[in-house]
Structures are given as structure tokens and as C-alpha cells.
Design a protein around this motif. Structure first.
Motif, PDB file in Angstrom:
ATOM      1  N   ILE B  19       0.843  -1.203   0.000  1.00 30.32           N
ATOM      2  CA  ILE B  19       0.000   0.000   0.000  1.00 30.32           C
ATOM      3  C   ILE B  19       0.871   1.243   0.000  1.00 30.32           C
ATOM      4  CG2 ILE B  19      -1.640   1.397   1.330  1.00 30.32           C
ATOM      5  CD1 ILE B  19      -3.044  -0.968   2.122  1.00 30.32           C
ATOM      6  N   GLU B  20       0.553   2.194  -0.906  1.00 30.03           N
ATOM      7  CA  GLU B  20       1.191   3.507  -0.871  1.00 30.03           C
ATOM      8  C   GLU B  20       0.112   4.577  -0.787  1.00 30.03           C
ATOM      9  OE1 GLU B  20       5.430   2.904  -3.092  1.00 30.03           O
ATOM     10  OE2 GLU B  20       3.743   3.558  -4.344  1.00 30.03           O
ATOM     11  N   LEU B  21       0.464   5.667  -0.103  1.00 31.96           N
ATOM     12  CA  LEU B  21      -0.519   6.731   0.124  1.00 31.96           C
ATOM     13  C   LEU B  21       0.058   8.061  -0.329  1.00 31.96           C
ATOM     14  CD1 LEU B  21      -0.095   4.881   3.030  1.00 31.96           C
ATOM     15  CD2 LEU B  21      -2.470   5.659   3.197  1.00 31.96           C
ATOM     16  N   GLY B  22      -0.790   8.872  -0.993  1.00 31.47           N
ATOM     17  CA  GLY B  22      -0.362  10.207  -1.410  1.00 31.47           C
ATOM     18  C   GLY B  22      -1.510  11.179  -1.249  1.00 31.47           C
ATOM     19  N   HIS B  23      -1.171  12.433  -0.927  1.00 25.38           N
ATOM     20  CA  HIS B  23      -2.222  13.408  -0.665  1.00 25.38           C
ATOM     21  C   HIS B  23      -2.001  14.660  -1.509  1.00 25.38           C
ATOM     22  CE1 HIS B  23       1.098  14.128   2.146  1.00 25.38           C
ATOM     23  NE2 HIS B  23       0.846  15.412   1.892  1.00 25.38           N
ATOM     24  N   ALA B  24      -3.098  15.449  -1.586  1.00 23.62           N
ATOM     25  CA  ALA B  24      -3.007  16.699  -2.343  1.00 23.62           C
ATOM     26  C   ALA B  24      -3.799  17.788  -1.633  1.00 23.62           C
ATOM     27  CB  ALA B  24      -3.558  16.495  -3.751  1.00 23.62           C
ATOM     28  N   GLU B  25      -3.426  19.037  -1.907  1.00 23.28           N
ATOM     29  CA  GLU B  25      -4.234  20.170  -1.489  1.00 23.28           C
ATOM     30  C   GLU B  25      -5.015  20.611  -2.720  1.00 23.28           C
ATOM     31  OE1 GLU B  25      -1.830  23.153   0.337  1.00 23.28           O
ATOM     32  OE2 GLU B  25      -1.197  21.844   1.974  1.00 23.28           O
ATOM     33  N   ALA B  26      -6.239  20.125  -2.828  1.00 20.76           N
ATOM     34  CA  ALA B  26      -7.002  20.329  -4.057  1.00 20.76           C
ATOM     35  C   ALA B  26      -7.989  21.485  -3.949  1.00 20.76           C
ATOM     36  CB  ALA B  26      -7.740  19.038  -4.419  1.00 20.76           C
ATOM     37  N   GLY B  27      -8.116  22.080  -2.762  1.00 23.35           N
ATOM     38  CA  GLY B  27      -9.032  23.215  -2.607  1.00 23.35           C
ATOM     39  C   GLY B  27     -10.490  22.827  -2.804  1.00 23.35           C
ATOM     40  N   VAL B  28     -10.860  21.609  -2.394  1.00 18.75           N
ATOM     41  CA  VAL B  28     -12.236  21.145  -2.592  1.00 18.75           C
ATOM     42  C   VAL B  28     -13.207  22.133  -1.948  1.00 18.75           C
ATOM     43  CG1 VAL B  28     -13.912  19.335  -2.061  1.00 18.75           C
ATOM     44  CG2 VAL B  28     -11.567  18.720  -2.717  1.00 18.75           C
ATOM     45  N   ARG B  29     -12.945  22.507  -0.716  1.00 18.08           N
ATOM     46  CA  ARG B  29     -13.805  23.485  -0.042  1.00 18.08           C
ATOM     47  C   ARG B  29     -12.999  24.681   0.457  1.00 18.08           C
ATOM     48  NH1 ARG B  29     -18.856  23.756   1.413  1.00 18.08           N
ATOM     49  NH2 ARG B  29     -19.382  25.308   2.993  1.00 18.08           N
ATOM     50  N   HIS B  32      -5.398  25.534   0.906  1.00 16.58           N
ATOM     51  CA  HIS B  32      -4.256  25.283   1.785  1.00 16.58           C
ATOM     52  C   HIS B  32      -4.542  24.275   2.877  1.00 16.58           C
ATOM     53  CE1 HIS B  32      -2.729  28.572  -0.465  1.00 16.58           C
ATOM     54  NE2 HIS B  32      -3.551  29.448   0.089  1.00 16.58           N
ATOM     55  N   ARG B  33      -5.280  23.217   2.521  1.00 17.65           N
ATOM     56  CA  ARG B  33      -5.345  22.093   3.449  1.00 17.65           C
ATOM     57  C   ARG B  33      -5.404  20.807   2.631  1.00 17.65           C
ATOM     58  NH1 ARG B  33      -9.943  19.688   6.621  1.00 17.65           N
ATOM     59  NH2 ARG B  33      -8.719  18.016   5.759  1.00 17.65           N
ATOM     60  N   LYS B  34      -4.806  19.766   3.185  1.00 15.98           N
ATOM     61  CA  LYS B  34      -4.829  18.473   2.521  1.00 15.98           C
ATOM     62  C   LYS B  34      -6.273  17.989   2.451  1.00 15.98           C
ATOM     63  CE  LYS B  34      -1.628  17.340   5.579  1.00 15.98           C
ATOM     64  NZ  LYS B  34      -0.605  16.681   6.425  1.00 15.98           N
ATOM     65  N   ASP B  35      -6.769  17.683   1.267  1.00 22.55           N
ATOM     66  CA  ASP B  35      -8.178  17.273   1.182  1.00 22.55           C
ATOM     67  C   ASP B  35      -8.439  16.148   0.174  1.00 22.55           C
ATOM     68  OD1 ASP B  35      -7.771  18.788  -1.068  1.00 22.55           O
ATOM     69  OD2 ASP B  35      -9.216  20.367  -0.557  1.00 22.55           O
ATOM     70  N   VAL B  36      -7.398  15.681  -0.493  1.00 22.21           N
ATOM     71  CA  VAL B  36      -7.574  14.521  -1.373  1.00 22.21           C
ATOM     72  C   VAL B  36      -6.503  13.491  -1.052  1.00 22.21           C
ATOM     73  CG1 VAL B  36      -7.422  13.654  -3.752  1.00 22.21           C
ATOM     74  CG2 VAL B  36      -8.746  15.722  -3.264  1.00 22.21           C
ATOM     75  N   LEU B  37      -6.945  12.256  -0.823  1.00 22.07           N
ATOM     76  CA  LEU B  37      -6.025  11.165  -0.501  1.00 22.07           C
ATOM     77  C   LEU B  37      -6.186  10.051  -1.527  1.00 22.07           C
ATOM     78  CD1 LEU B  37      -4.091   9.719   1.587  1.00 22.07           C
ATOM     79  CD2 LEU B  37      -6.173   8.764   2.601  1.00 22.07           C
ATOM     80  N   VAL B  38      -5.062   9.547  -1.993  1.00 24.25           N
ATOM     81  CA  VAL B  38      -5.087   8.376  -2.878  1.00 24.25           C
ATOM     82  C   VAL B  38      -4.318   7.245  -2.196  1.00 24.25           C
ATOM     83  CG1 VAL B  38      -4.271   7.403  -5.074  1.00 24.25           C
ATOM     84  CG2 VAL B  38      -5.277   9.706  -5.017  1.00 24.25           C
ATOM     85  N   ASP B 133     -13.884  18.895 -10.954  1.00 27.20           N
ATOM     86  CA  ASP B 133     -12.663  19.411 -11.590  1.00 27.20           C
ATOM     87  C   ASP B 133     -11.549  19.614 -10.571  1.00 27.20           C
ATOM     88  OD1 ASP B 133     -14.088  19.349 -13.860  1.00 27.20           O
ATOM     89  OD2 ASP B 133     -14.364  21.532 -14.040  1.00 27.20           O
ATOM     90  N   ARG B 134     -11.929  20.166  -9.408  1.00 28.86           N
ATOM     91  CA  ARG B 134     -10.883  20.404  -8.400  1.00 28.86           C
ATOM     92  C   ARG B 134     -10.321  19.100  -7.848  1.00 28.86           C
ATOM     93  NH1 ARG B 134     -14.005  24.487  -4.697  1.00 28.86           N
ATOM     94  NH2 ARG B 134     -15.471  24.754  -6.403  1.00 28.86           N
ATOM     95  N   VAL B 135     -11.222  18.105  -7.636  1.00 27.41           N
ATOM     96  CA  VAL B 135     -10.746  16.813  -7.119  1.00 27.41           C
ATOM     97  C   VAL B 135      -9.798  16.169  -8.129  1.00 27.41           C
ATOM     98  CG1 VAL B 135     -11.406  14.483  -6.406  1.00 27.41           C
ATOM     99  CG2 VAL B 135     -12.803  16.452  -5.711  1.00 27.41           C
ATOM    100  N   THR B 136     -10.212  16.113  -9.386  1.00 25.46           N
ATOM    101  CA  THR B 136      -9.386  15.421 -10.389  1.00 25.46           C
ATOM    102  C   THR B 136      -8.080  16.185 -10.647  1.00 25.46           C
ATOM    103  OG1 THR B 136     -10.663  16.485 -12.151  1.00 25.46           O
ATOM    104  CG2 THR B 136     -11.314  14.270 -11.521  1.00 25.46           C
ATOM    105  N   ALA B 137      -8.158  17.524 -10.557  1.00 23.78           N
ATOM    106  CA  ALA B 137      -6.932  18.308 -10.746  1.00 23.78           C
ATOM    107  C   ALA B 137      -5.920  18.019  -9.644  1.00 23.78           C
ATOM    108  CB  ALA B 137      -7.263  19.804 -10.771  1.00 23.78           C
ATOM    109  N   GLY B 138      -6.393  17.557  -8.492  1.00 22.60           N
ATOM    110  CA  GLY B 138      -5.486  17.258  -7.374  1.00 22.60           C
ATOM    111  C   GLY B 138      -4.844  15.884  -7.480  1.00 22.60           C
ATOM    112  N   LEU B 139      -5.373  15.032  -8.344  1.00 19.00           N
ATOM    113  CA  LEU B 139      -4.895  13.639  -8.372  1.00 19.00           C
ATOM    114  C   LEU B 139      -3.419  13.498  -8.754  1.00 19.00           C
ATOM    115  CD1 LEU B 139      -8.055  11.864  -9.876  1.00 19.00           C
ATOM    116  CD2 LEU B 139      -7.301  11.934  -7.481  1.00 19.00           C
ATOM    117  N   PRO B 140      -2.937  14.206  -9.794  1.00 21.27           N
ATOM    118  CA  PRO B 140      -1.509  14.062 -10.138  1.00 21.27           C
ATOM    119  C   PRO B 140      -0.597  14.439  -8.968  1.00 21.27           C
ATOM    120  CG  PRO B 140      -2.710  15.126 -11.929  1.00 21.27           C
ATOM    121  CD  PRO B 140      -3.652  15.052 -10.765  1.00 21.27           C
ATOM    122  N   GLN B 141      -0.956  15.519  -8.265  1.00 24.59           N
ATOM    123  CA  GLN B 141      -0.166  15.919  -7.084  1.00 24.59           C
ATOM    124  C   GLN B 141      -0.122  14.786  -6.052  1.00 24.59           C
ATOM    125  OE1 GLN B 141      -1.751  19.385  -5.066  1.00 24.59           O
ATOM    126  NE2 GLN B 141      -0.403  19.082  -3.306  1.00 24.59           N
ATOM    127  N   ALA B 142      -1.278  14.153  -5.828  1.00 24.77           N
ATOM    128  CA  ALA B 142      -1.329  13.055  -4.852  1.00 24.77           C
ATOM    129  C   ALA B 142      -0.442  11.898  -5.308  1.00 24.77           C
ATOM    130  CB  ALA B 142      -2.774  12.588  -4.673  1.00 24.77           C
TER     131      ALA B 142
END
Lengths: 412, 412
Positions: B19-29, B32-38, B133-142
Motif C-alpha cells: 500500500i502507498e498513500l499520497g495526498h493533495a491540497e485540491a481546494g475542494v472546499r 491550503h489544506r490536505k483534502d484529497v487522498l489516494v 474538476d478540483r478533485v481530479t486536478a489534485g490527483l496528479p499531485q497526490a
């Protein structure tokens, strides 16, 4: 402060012939406040009541039920009611029953009747012994100020965390005769009645046969006190009593008669007023919320969903904040326990605003519309289930800081 | 601040191979906070979960269920989980389903697998459209910061009103091999799981056959997440996922095997830790309350009574005030809906203090004893029903001013 206070208490609470009320400052829990109420009844009066379904029902409730059942055997009418505040005499076991009986005996001795002709009521703290001596010592004082025109004092006497007394009065003409109805209620917390609520007393001068009165009180309770909730806590002492003194010429002896229908409607209307006053004076309440669930398969499922919304702390705090966080209402509908609910047929209105349609956000819904309604002090939540013709309505209030403050400090 | 904070998060959360985990600050709401986890999974991994029973179950929950059911048909393993906070994607109808699927597709494209091999999760506000759009835009960063030793960041990423991240880690030796278990959870309000809770993820490197894993996750949830309540509000998004990466030699293929028993016990223990962390970090919580109901006829009635106590606003405010107003507990027992309960056989303990005996106040009970226990930050309520051998335990917290503040301000 109650919602939209002061509550609309009739300026002139009409006396009901055949009933006198007297109060005392007996120091049950605190000094210098009215805390014992005696109501005496004409020998023609009939009395019927509904009581809490809480398994820890209080000693006075148990004694009331026994005395009312005894009526059918002895035929000796109920002659008086005695109510104390400051102590619920609940969770008190055998000692509690002896205490409630002792209060009845003491009043019966003073009135010259049997203890079984007295109905006792208590409200206040649970799990503490009733100070019988103080209650009985207050009875002579209560009897000295007995009078018919004393309903306002009576309403004040039965208050606990209530901020305002609750009473209502009306007249209705039946067969050309003016019939009077006057009632009082109390309660602000531990309110989710189930068959009745925490102390309601409603009297009329009409004559109503015992079995007819028993039917009428259940019917009225189901459409009034059984439709309110403040915190979902069903009390140990809930009691709603209907008294028909029989001093008027009108005598109702048949549930199928037109007279019954008119009187029952008047009784139900006043009961609803008394019940809604309890919600408006709910502990810490700032909003009065009507929740109507329509187009259900059964009244039961409509009530289940209405109570699920009405009990949700998240929904109640959103109302307090005037925050249209209305997804919380959907969540509460969803966990109400209606297992075959198809949410894709569900519509949600806040007053006239269509918030959710077919189970999803209404595309035309705008936050400012929800915001406008949420700021009101009286709000209607309307849920359309789209699966039948049954409906149900309940009344509740919001959950505020003051609810926590009041209940964190209640005994101190 | 959680009860007895900081919560006991393992200083070293052990990576689980596979298992590997990665996160992104996607600005869902909020920015400047981590809000997407893969979370990406080895192709050997099996995944099983339990989900909310809320009829308004969120779009991602519906998609998760469909993808897990599809497993049995396609045999193509789940390769990734994607979790966003800030928006629950619940009460969003058909649009919501399309949004959840779009997120799966976007991640699948990046990983080179099918959308049906991705499980989506969301948590946050209900009834608002997911900003896909914001969630998917955060995926590469994660994906760029994917790594095995990343559980603490993952726990932080899935927080909403949580004041602290929640995670636990353990090892257990089975057949001489050291098996690792690490999990995270989130949730502080809208917590009364029914089959699972608002986002819990637990992984082990053991191999567990799909049908065995499905059994294990239900067993663990029933003894952990399904035993907690904060406010009685069952969320629309509750999900608890158990992942077995199968990178260890251990392969559990039989529910009746000793290996299953050891692993299931370890899984349940961690699940319970994660669940209790949610209660300790309950919105506004200042007390951690264990409620045990013993000597009942069935586990169901014991749970009914335990939840009735645990949901009573009056009981919860009394705990907040450290006020031994314990009659409120009796009232809550009495209205729990156990209709044939004989309260004269009931005993109530507060930690070691016998408060009520045979349904009434214990004559030896003294207020200062109750007061002493009520002042503690961890309290056990023990009810003995005296009518059988079944028992149940739940965990909950008090109701404080901060609960009202947090939920009146949640969206602002």
C-alpha cells in the motif's frame, strides 16, 4: 425566554364551574415559590388521563393509574388532584409508592373522602426521596385559598424549568349552551411525550361519561401532546388529565354523537395550544419548528421520519444558527428506519422553498432562499415522500447553547 | 480538544507493504489544506467494506458498493481508493453518481486500470455538488508523493471537524511471521454508525481471501465502529474498509482456521481503538463514557438501552456538568422501548458506585460518591437488568456548549 414570548396566555382564563384550585409554598425543593397545587372537583365530575410509557414511570403515575382503574369498580368519583413540583418521586421504588399514597391520604383526610378519590402528580428531580412531610404540611394552606378563578396561579405553581406559565381557555356552544374549557400545562425539557406529556390538565363544565372521556383524552393527546418533542427524552412523569365537571346541562354519553365531535374538537384544539406552548418554551428554544411529512404509506412512517428530523442534534443546531445546512435534514430522513424508502421520489421544502427534488438538490434552489427562511423564528419543514397518502405533523424547537446551560445547571 | 488529548497515536505508524498513500491540497472546499487522498494497492490485495445504512447513502458509497460487487464477476482487483474531504457528495442524485464515477475514471486513467478498480469516498457537507474538476486536478499531485510510510499524512488528509488525526498500528505474529496492521479513521460529528462509521481504513499485509475478508470486516465493525455514538446522527457516508495486501506469506482462506481467529482479533482490537478515538474527539467532547448493559435477555435489548442512555441530551449534559443527576439515566432506560422491562430488578452503577438497586435509589448511595465519579474524564455506566445473560457495551461522549458552537458554525 420562549419563542416569540410572551406566550399567548388568555388574558382571562375562564373558571370552570365544579373546579376550585388552591396553591401553597411548601418548600419542596426551594423556599418562597408556589410548589403544591390542589384541584378539588364537584362530585359530578368525570376524570380520564393518559400517562407516560416510560418503564420507570413515577410512583404518582402508578398511583393515579390504580385510582382511575379503581373507579370502574368502586364508582366513587375522583374528588381532588394534588400536584407538587421540585421532586418527581420517580426512581424511588416502594418508598416512593408509599410517599405518593401518604400524600393522597393526607389530602383525603382534609377533604373527607377516601385516599383512592385523590390523584397525585409530581414533577422535578428524579431519584430523590419525596419530602412527604413538607408536601402534606402545605396542603392546609392550599385549601385555604381554593377558588374557581385561580387557573393562572395554578399554571405558575406547576412550573419547573418553564420560563412562563402555560394556560389556555375557550368556550364552545353546543346545543345552544356555552361550554367552557380551561387548561394548563408545564414542561420545557425531558419532553418527548409518548401517550401524554409532562403535566397537562384540561377541564370542561360539560358532563362526559367516563368511557367517553377516556376515548376523548386519548384522541386529543394523539393530536397534541403526542406530536411534540424538545429533546427526545420521554419523562417518567408525563400525565395529561381531562376533567369534565358535569355542572353544565350538556351530557355527552356517546362517542358517535355530534356533541362528542364538537366537544372533542374543542378539547383537541386547546390541547394543541397547550402542547405547542411547551415547545415554544422549550429549554433554550429560539425557533419553533413544524415538521410535516406527507405522501407516506402510513402515519407511523411519517411520524418516524418527522421525529428523526426533530431529534437530530445536527438539524437542531443548524436551526439555532439559522444556517441552511439542509443536507442534515436529508441525512436524518435517511436514517429514520424506513428501510424501503426510495429517496429518488422525495421532495423537501423549507416553508415555500423547494430545496431538494427527487432526492437531490433542486437545480433552482439558491442558498439565499434557504437563508431567508432559516432566519425566521417560526419555520415549517415539509417532506413529501411520494409513496402514499398518509401524513403526520410534529412540533419541535432548536438546540441552543442555553439548552446545555440549563441542563448542566438544573439541580444547582 | 479531544478527551485526554493528545490521542494515543502510535509514534511510528507502520507501513503495510503493498500500500502507498499520497495526498493533495485540491481546494475542494478550503484552500491550503490536505483534502484529497489516494491509496494504491498491490495487485494481490483483497478489499472488503461495510457501509452506512442511511437511505440517503452518498453517491460514492453507491459506487463503492457497485465496484465491490463487480469484483465477484470480473475478478479484476481493486487497485486504488480515492478520498476527498470538504464535500460529502450526498443528497446529490444522479449528478452525484456521475461525479463519483468521473473521479474514479480520472484516477484509473492515471494509474492505467479500469474505473471499476477504483473505490471513491467523500466526506463533508451534504446537498452540495462535488467540484469534480478540483478533485481530479489534485490527483496528479497526490500521485507524485505516493509512498508506503505516509499514514500520518493520510490520517490528517481525511479530517473534517476532527481536532486530531486518528490512526493506530500493531503487529501480530501468526505462524512465526510478523503481520502488520495499520489503520486510520475520521469523524467527530454525525456519528452513530450503523454497519460502519464515517471513514475508517485498516490495512494488513496478510493475504485474506475475499469472502473471508468480507466476514472479518463485518465482525470487526460490529465490535468497534458499530458500538459508538456521538450525536445519534447516522451519516450518509459511513464507510469502513479492510484491505489485505497479501504481500506476506500468510494466506487466510478459511473462517474456521486458527489463523483467522488471531488475525480477526487483531483487526477488531485496532478497529476498536480507531472507533474510540472518534468518540474521544467527539465534537465538543470533554468526557469519554463507556456504557455497559448486562444481564439482559438479548444483545439487542442491551444495545437498545445503552444507546437510549448514550443519546439522551439530558444524560449527556449532566456528564458535561459533572452533575450526578442520575435519575436521568433511569428515565432513559425507561423509555428505551424494552416494553416488558421490570425495573424492580434493575441495578445501576457509576464506576464502582451502586447508585440504584432494585429500581430505586440505593439507601447507601451518597451524592458525594456520585460526584466523585462524575468529575472524572473517563466514566463507566453499568446497568444490570437482572433478567438474562446477554450484554452489550457502547462508547459515547458528553454534550457540551462546544458541540452547539461547532455545529452552528460548521459551514461558515
Amino acid at each position: 425566554m420562549a419563542v416569540n414570548s410572551p406566550l399567548p396566555i388568555a388574558a382571562n382564563l375562564k373558571p370552570v364551574t365544579g373546579i376550585e384550585l388552591g396553591h401553597a409554598e411548601a418548600g419542596v425543593r426551594k423556599a418562597h415559590r408556589k410548589d403544591v397545587l390542589v384541584m378539588t372537583l364537584a362530585p359530578t365530575a368525570t376524570v380520564a388521563g393518559v400517562f407516560t410509557t416510560n418503564r420507570f414511570c413515577a410512583a404518582p403515575v402508578q398511583v393515579c393509574k390504580a385510582h382511575l382503574e379503581g373507579l370502574h369498580i368502586s364508582g366513587a368519583p375522583i374528588r381532588a388532584l394534588v400536584i407538587n413540583t421540585g421532586n418527581a418521586n420517580a426512581g424511588t421504588g416502594e418508598t416512593g409508592l408509599a410517599s405518593a399514597n401518604a400524600v393522597c391520604s393526607a389530602l383525603a383526610d382534609l377533604l373527607g373522602c377516601e385516599a383512592s378519590q385523590v390523584l397525585p402528580f409530581s414533577t422535578g428531580v428524579i431519584l430523590e426521596p419525596l419530602p412527604v412531610d413538607r408536601v402534606t404540611a402545605g396542603l392546609p394552606q392550599a385549601l385555604t385559598n381554593l377558588k374557581a378563578d385561580n387557573w393562572y396561579n395554578a399554571a405558575e405553581t406547576i412550573m419547573t424549568t418553564d420560563t412562563q406559565p402555560k394556560a389556555a381557555s375557550a368556550t364552545v356552544v353546543i346545543n345552544g349552551e356555552t361550554i367552557t374549557l380551561t387548561g394548563i400545562s408545564k414542561g420545557a425539557g425531558m419532553i418527548k411525550p409518548n401517550m401524554a406529556t409532562m403535566l397537562g390538565f384540561l377541564a370542561t363544565d360539560a358532563g362526559v361519561a367516563q368511557n367517553v372521556l377516556e376515548h376523548m383524552v386519548k384522541q386529543a393527546a394523539d393530536q397534541s401532546f403526542n406530536c411534540i418533542t424538545i429533546d427526545g427524552d420521554t419523562s417518567t412523569n408525563d400525565s395529561f388529565m381531562l376533567i369534565a365537571t358535569g355542572t353544565a346541562s350538556l351530557q355527552v354519553t356517546d362517542i358517535a354523537s355530534p356533541d362528542y365531535a364538537v366537544l372533542a374538537e374543542a378539547v383537541t384544539t386547546i390541547s394543541r395550544q397547550l402542547a405547542q406552548m411547551i415547545v415554544r418554551d422549550g429549554e433554550g428554544a429560539t425557533k419553533f419548528i413544524t415538521i410535516t411529512v406527507e405522501d407516506g404509506v402510513s402515519v407511523e412512517e411519517c411520524r418516524k421520519i418527522a421525529y428523526s428530523i426533530g431529534h437530530s442534534p445536527l438539524v437542531k443546531t443548524a436551526f439555532f444558527a439559522s444556517d441552511p445546512n439542509l443536507g442534515r435534514i436529508l441525512a436524518a430522513i435517511g436514517y429514520a428506519g424506513v428501510d424501503d424508502l426510495d429517496v429518488s421520489k422525495l421532495d423537501l421544502y423549507l416553508d415555500d422553498v423547494l430545496v431538494a427534488r427527487n432526492g437531490g438538490r433542486n437545480p433552482a434552489y439558491q442558498e439565499q432562499d434557504g437563508q431567508r427562511v432559516m432566519k425566521q423564528s417560526e419555520i415549517t419543514v415539509r417532506v413529501k415522500l411520494g409513496r402514499g397518502t398518509a401524513c403526520a405533523t410534529i412540533w419541535t424547537c432548536d438546540l441552543s447553547h442555553d439548552y446545555v446551560t440549563i441542563n448542566a445547571d438544573y439541580r444547582s
